[in-house]
Design an enzyme around this catalytic site. Structure first.
Site, PDB file in Angstrom:
ATOM      1  CD  GLU A  85      -8.623   1.095   6.951  1.00 38.66           C
ATOM      2  OE1 GLU A  85      -9.123   1.717   5.999  1.00 38.66           O
ATOM      3  OE2 GLU A  85      -9.230   0.859   8.018  1.00 38.66           O
ATOM      4  CG  ASP A 138      -4.244  -3.010  10.061  1.00 39.20           C
ATOM      5  OD1 ASP A 138      -4.352  -3.200   8.828  1.00 39.20           O
ATOM      6  OD2 ASP A 138      -3.893  -1.931  10.549  1.00 39.20           O
ATOM      7  CG  HIS A 147      -0.555 -12.369  15.243  1.00 39.87           C
ATOM      8  ND1 HIS A 147      -1.812 -12.570  15.762  1.00 39.87           N
ATOM      9  CD2 HIS A 147      -0.654 -12.586  13.908  1.00 39.87           C
ATOM     10  CE1 HIS A 147      -2.639 -12.921  14.785  1.00 39.87           C
ATOM     11  NE2 HIS A 147      -1.967 -12.915  13.652  1.00 39.87           N
ATOM     12  NE  ARG A 200      -2.211   3.020  11.751  1.00 40.34           N
ATOM     13  CZ  ARG A 200      -1.503   3.300  10.657  1.00 40.34           C
ATOM     14  NH1 ARG A 200      -1.007   2.311   9.938  1.00 40.34           N
ATOM     15  NH2 ARG A 200      -1.300   4.546  10.282  1.00 40.34           N
ATOM     16  CE1 TYR A 232       0.912  -1.725   9.922  1.00 40.89           C
ATOM     17  CE2 TYR A 232      -0.639  -2.828  11.390  1.00 40.89           C
ATOM     18  CZ  TYR A 232      -0.381  -1.935  10.362  1.00 40.89           C
ATOM     19  OH  TYR A 232      -1.424  -1.248   9.774  1.00 40.89           O
ATOM     20  CD  GLU A 284      -0.110  -1.372   3.052  1.00 40.98           C
ATOM     21  OE1 GLU A 284      -0.817  -1.836   3.950  1.00 40.98           O
ATOM     22  OE2 GLU A 284       0.834  -2.007   2.557  1.00 40.98           O
ATOM     23  CG  ASP A 289       0.110  -2.353   6.787  1.00 38.96           C
ATOM     24  OD1 ASP A 289       1.221  -2.765   6.410  1.00 38.96           O
ATOM     25  OD2 ASP A 289      -0.159  -1.148   6.917  1.00 38.96           O
TER      26      ASP A 289
END
Length: 831
Positions: free
Chosen positions: A86, A84, A329, A286, A284, A9, A82
């Site tokens: 999103e 998550d 995780h 978030r 990551y 992204e 990613d």
């Protein structure tokens, strides 16, 4: 074309990943979502089970076309957004919009951009997780329903241009309620007593009295009891204690700690963390998880033993509150624990070091302490003084890191070391001080403490904290405080050498600098929403919605069913409020104007907060005055309101022009003819006199005077929001640091003007001189058709060199403002 196409992204992420893959892989970016709900309409079909209408924005159409071509030539397409919700939705949109062949498409996830993580992801591809996609859809659709249905109600009942949102409105409510707690707080004074003692070996330490006194008289009476008193150690208690390290960072704890220690805003922290992640330096960013992988724990252990020795290492596994499948995780950690100081820019280096230290400390031994409590008795009264001390026997994790504290945390006072003492030992008293202290009002939220509160209440998720806090400030509902505080007197009594001395001291209180303060519009909007939509703004409701999203992500709940349950009560309520609720302005009646006998009130008007003398029902028109920047409709007094009607103040004349003082959007100023001169930081429009105004006007005239001429036209200089500039022939020309702005030579000025002229000429692609129409290069690869002050932007797919004069004229004509038709009115007569 490479056999494998990897789509991520962001370009930065693509650049890092491409380093780890061979020539058979081509990595490209989708630049975030390629499809989303339309911006100018609801975009959700309520009648058809809340089906979203996703569209490709015109800005993205060329990109989608390019991605589709690349995908058609590749043997395998890897969707690597990613991990998550999103990111899952981005991959889903790519698969749907590009019409990817399922047999040729792989979904891969990783929580760090390292060679091992990428390779492991490619070896373990999976399908798109539609539970995660549906959780993201549910959030997007519900937030769209709330925003698009509530906002028009605010336009109608308060003022145009306002907005509401499920999470942002709750965040504003927290800030408004805290402000009201502060406004309603009455400080209570008491006297706290401290004493300074010296041991038999001449070592000095401080002790305090655990009780306080309500009045100066009671405090003075206690000090008198200590005149001529003897003191001794009444009890001595020493016991071991320990401190344990904090867990590794989650999104919210990183935001809080970066605010405390680095003074970063929440959005700045996330921007820097994003760059660190995309460059492969951290996992990551978030995440709600405090878990570390076995690989990370082993790497931390090795780094600790290598740097500090085996006794500093202690393997720890942390457990956080489980909030569903959204979370990555792992906690936020460095991808390489051995890399303590990678080469990077200043902000990234500071945040990386914070993450590195926190991760390392989380796997280190407890700090071993010895805490001592001493009680000191007097032979003249039965009250005991108390002193606490702390000695670090083994520093453990403190060698690396100690978690910061917010000012509102009720943590123990900092304990220092106490000298060696023994039971019954006589002490010499140097002084006893009774100091007046006031109870503190609740603290205003900082960005970090607001994140902490939202997380405690279960409102929002890692991806929402930064945009929520930015939105409520951008909307003008909340702003950062700028008040330094006010001085307050307090009394201090000191007993020394059997004499009691009283003195009055001052302290600064009430500072709101850097804190989140609600604006008048924020308060009015909040009160209206709480009054009419209490369910939406209820903290428990907002937290329950987050749990619903988690259940959808876990595959335990149907997202469209959740939407139906919400909308069946919400929509009728919106219609009822829109139809029946009264307009809201936050109006307060302050009193009566002594001159006219008319009502004086303060309220929110179309152009901001204002004071009004009179009402619309009276024959005589009301008088209005705008509030000063630091004033609020909730706290303005009658006296302050009447002062505002003294503005603008006529100060006299200068060179035949009227001079007046007033306050505007950017603060107090002096107006001279058509020129405006800002007053200094500590100057007031109510106090400035004509002499000072003329002084300011002369300074302005001197600053605005031409510094040179070129080609028969004057050159002036000034300083604007983008730095120093010169102005020539209507052009503003930035002056960079290469030049001495205070001492520009004629040669410098000519060089700057010619460079600007050349740059402007290079921007012109096509020019029709007789018609004064031209096509110029613009930002982001676009072009503009320009005629005078009218500008039309061409779409990316239009070749500017192929635009004809007739086509240009047609586009400009459409852009020209239409003349308003004059209304003809006729008077109706009775009878």
């Amino acid at each position: 074309m490479a056999k494998n196409l990897v789509i991520v992204e962001s370009p930065a992420k693509a650049k890092t990943i491409e380093k780890f893959l061979g020539k058979d892989y081509k990595v490209t970016s989708s630049f975030g979502h390629i499809a989303d709900l339309p911006t100018k309409e609801l975009g959700v079909d309520v009648e058809k089970d809340f089906t979203p209408n996703y569209i490709v924005d015109k800005e993205k159409k060329a990109l989608v076309k390019k991605l589709r071509e690349m995908a058609s030539k590749a043997e395998l397409i890897w969707l690597a957004s990613d991990e998550d919700r999103e990111g899952e939705a981005i991959s889903w949109h790519l698969a749907e919009t590009l019409k990817l062949d399922k047999d040729k498409t792989r979904r891969i996830v990783f929580n760090s951009i390292t060679k091992n993580a990428i390779q492991k992801a490619i070896e373990n591809p999976r399908d798109i997780n539609y539970d995660l996609v549906n959780a993201q859809q549910a959030r997007r659709v519900l937030d769209r329903l709330v925003g698009y249905e509530l906002s028009p109600v605010l336009w109608k009942k308060i003022k145009p241009g306002l907005s509401a949102g499920r999470v942002q409105s709750v965040a504003v409510r927290l800030i408004v309620e805290r402000e009201r707690d502060i406004e309603g707080f009455t400080p209570v004074a008491s006297f706290k007593v401290t004493a300074e003692f010296t041991t038999s070996k001449g070592e000095v330490f401080t002790a305090k009295l655990n009780s306080t006194f309500e009045s100066k008289e009671e405090a003075e009476e206690f000090l008198k009891k200590n005149i001529g008193s003897d003191y001794k150690i009444d009890s001595l208690d020493t016991k071991p204690a320990k401190k344990s390290p904090a867990a590794p960072f989650t999104t919210s704890t990183l935001q809080q700690e970066a605010a405390r220690k680095l003074y970063f805003s929440v959005s700045r922290t996330m921007q820097v963390a994003q760059r660190l992640y995309e460059a492969g330096h951290i996992t990551y960013m978030r995440t709600d998880s405090v878990n570390l992988s076995g690989e990370a724990i082993q790497a931390a252990k090795e780094a600790i033993i290598e740097n500090y020795g085996e006794k500093y290492s202690k393997v720890r596994n942390y457990k956080g509150k489980s909030k569903g499948a959204q979370e990555a995780h792992e906690a936020i950690r460095p991808t390489d624990m051995k890399n303590q100081s990678p080469t990077m820019d200043r902000d990234q280096a500071k945040l990386y070091e914070l993450i590195w230290m926190r991760t390392l400390a989380s796997q280190m031994s407890d700090a071993q302490l010895e805490r001592t409590n001493v009680k000191i008795a007097s032979n003249k009264h039965d009250q005991l003084f108390s002193a606490n001390g702390e000695v670090i026997k083994f520093d453990g994790f403190l060698k690396v890191y100690l978690e910061g504290k917010d000012e509102e945390d009720t943590a123990e006072e900092q304990e220092g070391m106490l000298p060696a003492m023994k039971l019954g030992e006589a002490l010499n008293n140097n002084s006893i001080t009774a100091t007046q202290r006031f109870t503190r009002a609740p603290y205003r939220y900082t960005e970090a403490s607001l994140v902490k509160k939202l997380e405690e209440l279960g409102i929002g998720r890692p991806s929402t904290y930064a945009p929520t806090i930015s939105t409520i400030q951008n909307r003008g509902y909340v702003e950062k405080g700028t008040i330094d505080g006010t001085e307050r007197n307090y009394v201090q009594l000191e007993l020394s050498s059997d004499n009691i001395e009283s003195k009055t001291l001052t302290e600064t209180v009430g500072s709101d600098k850097g804190k989140l303060v609600p604006t008048d519009i924020g308060i009015v909007v909040n009160d209206f929403l709480v009054s009419h939509f209490s369910g939406i703004l209820d903290y428990n409701f907002t937290a329950k919605v987050e749990k619903d999203f988690d259940e959808i992500a876990a595959g335990e709940e149907d997202w469209q069913k959740v939407m139906k349950n919400f909308y069946k009560d919400f929509h009728p309520k919106v219609l009822d409020v829109e139809e029946n609720a009264e307009r809201a302005s936050g109006e307060r009646v302050l009193g009566t104007d002594p001159k006219s006998g008319r009502q004086v009130s303060v309220r929110l008007g179309r152009f901001g907060p204002m004071v009004q003398i009179g009402t619309v029902d009276e024959e005589e028109k009301p008088q209005f005055a705008s509030l000063l920047p630091h004033q609020s409709i909730t706290t303005l007094t009658f006296e302050e309101a009447m002062e505002l009607f003294k503005l603008p103040r006529n100060l006299g004349e200068y060179k035949g022009e009227e001079v007046e003082a007033n306050v505007g959007r950017y603060g107090p100023y002096v107006r001279y003819g058509k020129k405006f001169v800002s007053l200094g930081k500590d100057e007031s429009a109510f106090d400035v006199d004509l002499d000072r105004a003329i002084e300011l006007i002369k300074e302005k005239e001197k600053a605005d005077a031409p510094i040179a001429s070129y080609e028969g036209k004057e050159v002036t200089k000034g300083k604007g929001r983008f730095g120093p500039f010169i102005k020539w022939d209507g052009m503003f020309i930035n002056v960079n640091k290469k030049y001495d702005f205070d001492n520009l030579s004629q040669e410098d000025i000519e060089e700057l003007i010619e460079a600007k002229k050349k740059k402007e000429a290079e921007k012109v692609v096509v020019e029709w001189t007789e018609e004064d129409i031209r096509i110029e290069k613009a930002r982001w690869g676009r072009h503009n058709i320009i005629q005078g002050k009218i500008k039309v932007e061409l779409t990316k797919d239009v070749d500017p060199n192929k635009v004809t004069l007739e086509a240009a004229k047609e586009l400009l004509e459409k852009k020209k403002p239409k003349k308003k038709a004059t209304k003809k009115t006729t008077k109706k007569t009775k009878g």
